[in-house]
Write a protein that holds these residues in place. Sequence first.
Motif, PDB file in Angstrom:
ATOM      1  N   UNK A  71      62.743  -5.291  50.671  1.00  0.00           N
ATOM      2  CA  UNK A  71      61.905  -5.742  51.786  1.00  0.00           C
ATOM      3  C   UNK A  71      61.547  -7.220  51.697  1.00  0.00           C
ATOM      4  N   UNK A  72      61.590  -7.783  50.500  1.00  0.00           N
ATOM      5  CA  UNK A  72      61.335  -9.216  50.317  1.00  0.00           C
ATOM      6  C   UNK A  72      62.633  -9.969  50.611  1.00  0.00           C
ATOM      7  N   UNK A  73      62.607 -10.885  51.569  1.00  0.00           N
ATOM      8  CA  UNK A  73      63.834 -11.535  52.026  1.00  0.00           C
ATOM      9  C   UNK A  73      64.556 -12.281  50.909  1.00  0.00           C
ATOM     10  N   UNK A  74      63.820 -13.029  50.094  1.00  0.00           N
ATOM     11  CA  UNK A  74      64.478 -13.800  49.045  1.00  0.00           C
ATOM     12  C   UNK A  74      65.007 -12.887  47.947  1.00  0.00           C
ATOM     13  N   UNK A  75      64.280 -11.813  47.643  1.00  0.00           N
ATOM     14  CA  UNK A  75      64.770 -10.849  46.667  1.00  0.00           C
ATOM     15  C   UNK A  75      65.980 -10.094  47.211  1.00  0.00           C
ATOM     16  N   UNK A  76      65.962  -9.807  48.517  1.00  0.00           N
ATOM     17  CA  UNK A  76      67.130  -9.158  49.118  1.00  0.00           C
ATOM     18  C   UNK A  76      68.331 -10.096  49.108  1.00  0.00           C
ATOM     19  N   UNK A  77      68.071 -11.392  49.254  1.00  0.00           N
ATOM     20  CA  UNK A  77      69.152 -12.363  49.146  1.00  0.00           C
ATOM     21  C   UNK A  77      69.815 -12.299  47.785  1.00  0.00           C
ATOM     22  N   UNK A  78      69.005 -12.179  46.736  1.00  0.00           N
ATOM     23  CA  UNK A  78      69.550 -12.071  45.385  1.00  0.00           C
ATOM     24  C   UNK A  78      70.270 -10.744  45.190  1.00  0.00           C
ATOM     25  N   UNK A  79      69.727  -9.656  45.750  1.00  0.00           N
ATOM     26  CA  UNK A  79      70.377  -8.350  45.661  1.00  0.00           C
ATOM     27  C   UNK A  79      71.778  -8.418  46.246  1.00  0.00           C
ATOM     28  N   UNK A  80      71.912  -9.078  47.405  1.00  0.00           N
ATOM     29  CA  UNK A  80      73.205  -9.172  48.074  1.00  0.00           C
ATOM     30  C   UNK A  80      74.135 -10.184  47.425  1.00  0.00           C
ATOM     31  N   UNK A  81      73.574 -11.249  46.869  1.00  0.00           N
ATOM     32  CA  UNK A  81      74.391 -12.301  46.266  1.00  0.00           C
ATOM     33  C   UNK A  81      74.945 -11.895  44.903  1.00  0.00           C
TER      34      UNK A  81
END
Length: 289
Positions: A71-81
């Motif tokens: 749900x955290x955008x920056x953490x989701x960015x890391x999850x996807x990256x």
Amino acid sequence: MLKTNIDKLVMQSVQGKVHHPVSTFPYRISSVGEPMVLPATGGITYNVKVGDPAMGWAGDHVEPGVSIKNENDSENGALNLFSCIGNKAKIVSGDAKGATGYVTGMHGGVEHVLVYFEEEALEKMTVDDKILVKAWGQGLELLDYPQVKMMNIDPELFGKLGIEEKDGKLIVPVAAEAPAYLMGSGTGSVSAYRGDYDIMTSDADTIKEYDLDKLRFGDIVLLRDHDNSFGRTYLKGAVTIGVVIHSDCIKSGHGPGITAIMTCREPIIEGVISDKANIADYLGLYLGL
């Protein structure tokens, strides 16, 4: 065996939870102007698995298995990256806690990471269950082929792809090849180190000509004249290898999604057709249909 820097790669935790499907407007408009109401992205998809056909479903952008997001955008960015295809994943909450699976793709736009679990775990899972991924693979290099850019693949899975060296070239088993002019949504993205882009399927005759109507989730495919080194773009002579991660689509410019795993601006990657060129075979996953 290809020499890599596997001993230098960092393994790090990233985490998300099962993401509920979302809908703000009931209709999706097909490439022939037909409004349709269809299942799409997100949730736990019980009857669509890696190894199943990617074509023919009564759905749009269907994601096999479990779709997770943070749900955290920056953490989701890391999850996807940092998640890579073939990474080990573990359920860390809920009734299916402790069950393990594998990352099978990263879907751009919705920014989901897709994960395979066996049916027993799927039946126990609920939306919001937490999934931890041991992210490992970004930074992978082929030491004897520095011109080849590696991305989005677990190094142990990469070692199982059966790639051979011949006359200075890399021969990669693939399920199919796609010409550059079929690559649609996602082309022009500034980076291929997360997400995917689509093979357009609105021209049925061309899709059959290249045997793309037989694609399965998890298939390894070769994209001709496409470079993913610094974004997704046409470049004559370049070759990209990717994995089919979501289903066919009804929308114009869309189709089965491809997450890139290796790319080169020079024509040193060649494909050899194999009906076993699928991550389900390499990872020993249960095949659905």
